[in-house]
Write a protein that holds these residues in place. Sequence first.
Motif, PDB file in Angstrom:
ATOM      1  N   ILE A  43      49.861 101.624 113.435  1.00  0.00           N
ATOM      2  CA  ILE A  43      48.657 102.453 113.342  1.00  0.00           C
ATOM      3  C   ILE A  43      49.070 103.914 113.220  1.00  0.00           C
ATOM      4  CG2 ILE A  43      46.570 103.197 114.538  1.00  0.00           C
ATOM      5  CD1 ILE A  43      46.393 100.458 115.809  1.00  0.00           C
ATOM      6  N   VAL A  44      48.779 104.497 112.074  1.00  0.00           N
ATOM      7  CA  VAL A  44      49.112 105.898 111.840  1.00  0.00           C
ATOM      8  C   VAL A  44      48.074 106.778 112.527  1.00  0.00           C
ATOM      9  CG1 VAL A  44      49.452 107.688 110.104  1.00  0.00           C
ATOM     10  CG2 VAL A  44      50.222 105.341 109.656  1.00  0.00           C
ATOM     11  N   SER A  45      48.547 107.630 113.434  1.00  0.00           N
ATOM     12  CA  SER A  45      47.637 108.509 114.198  1.00  0.00           C
ATOM     13  C   SER A  45      47.426 109.821 113.458  1.00  0.00           C
ATOM     14  CB  SER A  45      48.226 108.807 115.581  1.00  0.00           C
ATOM     15  OG  SER A  45      48.330 107.632 116.335  1.00  0.00           O
ATOM     16  N   PRO A  46      46.176 110.165 113.186  1.00  0.00           N
ATOM     17  CA  PRO A  46      45.912 111.433 112.513  1.00  0.00           C
ATOM     18  C   PRO A  46      46.139 112.640 113.410  1.00  0.00           C
ATOM     19  CG  PRO A  46      43.855 110.326 113.019  1.00  0.00           C
ATOM     20  CD  PRO A  46      44.961 109.376 113.379  1.00  0.00           C
ATOM     21  N   HIS A  47      45.931 112.466 114.733  1.00  0.00           N
ATOM     22  CA  HIS A  47      46.120 113.598 115.645  1.00  0.00           C
ATOM     23  C   HIS A  47      46.406 113.095 117.050  1.00  0.00           C
ATOM     24  CE1 HIS A  47      44.396 117.398 117.808  1.00  0.00           C
ATOM     25  NE2 HIS A  47      45.701 117.284 117.935  1.00  0.00           N
ATOM     26  N   ASN A  48      47.661 113.173 117.439  1.00  0.00           N
ATOM     27  CA  ASN A  48      48.060 112.878 118.813  1.00  0.00           C
ATOM     28  C   ASN A  48      47.703 114.092 119.667  1.00  0.00           C
ATOM     29  OD1 ASN A  48      49.551 112.778 121.249  1.00  0.00           O
ATOM     30  ND2 ASN A  48      51.164 111.560 120.318  1.00  0.00           N
TER      31      ASN A  48
END
Length: 196
Positions: free
Chosen positions: A39-44
């Motif tokens: 799952i690619v996180s747009p904003h950690n």
Amino acid sequence: MRKIKTGIFSGSFDPIHTGHLIIADYLCEYEELDEIWFIVSPHNPLKNSNELSDDIHRAEMVKRAIVRNEKFKFSDIEFSLPKPSYTINTLDFLKEKYPERDLYLIIGSDNWLVFDKWRDYQRIKKEYDILIYPRPGHVIKKEDILQKNIKLTQAPVIEISSTLIRNGIKEGKNMNYFVPESVYDYIVGNNLYCKK
């Protein structure tokens, strides 16, 4: 009917590298996960989002990296969830949408040592299975983890990081063995991580 054991491997993946794939493969084979969702996180919320490459680039690199393993799946689910990306929101959403799956959160020991900074971390520990893989310089002792749903795995310690790869490319070094060939071709073709 047995539920599908699904690993949730969420991260910036900027870029995804060989270390990520080795760990994921180990967890499928030795922790008997049926699938792993990248799952690619747009904003950690614990990282500066201004330093991230565009979502489309990070997503494409993940897709290219995992295409040859049928147990590995790409997910952009966090792109449609509220930002910043809180893991508890992602897990709750997936649990409701996919009741036929048992979700296993995959995190590095570096993240486990700051887990108390995560939103609703106590609820994650209570309601979800967690698989921790070792990271260099972030040692966790087995006796420090008492809950049955939290496991410190014996995955290989990989001393590769996305930061190392980005910095190496910026310095003009050849980093093609640190990422899958298709990912490296994409990085070069799109001039990612080069000096601005």
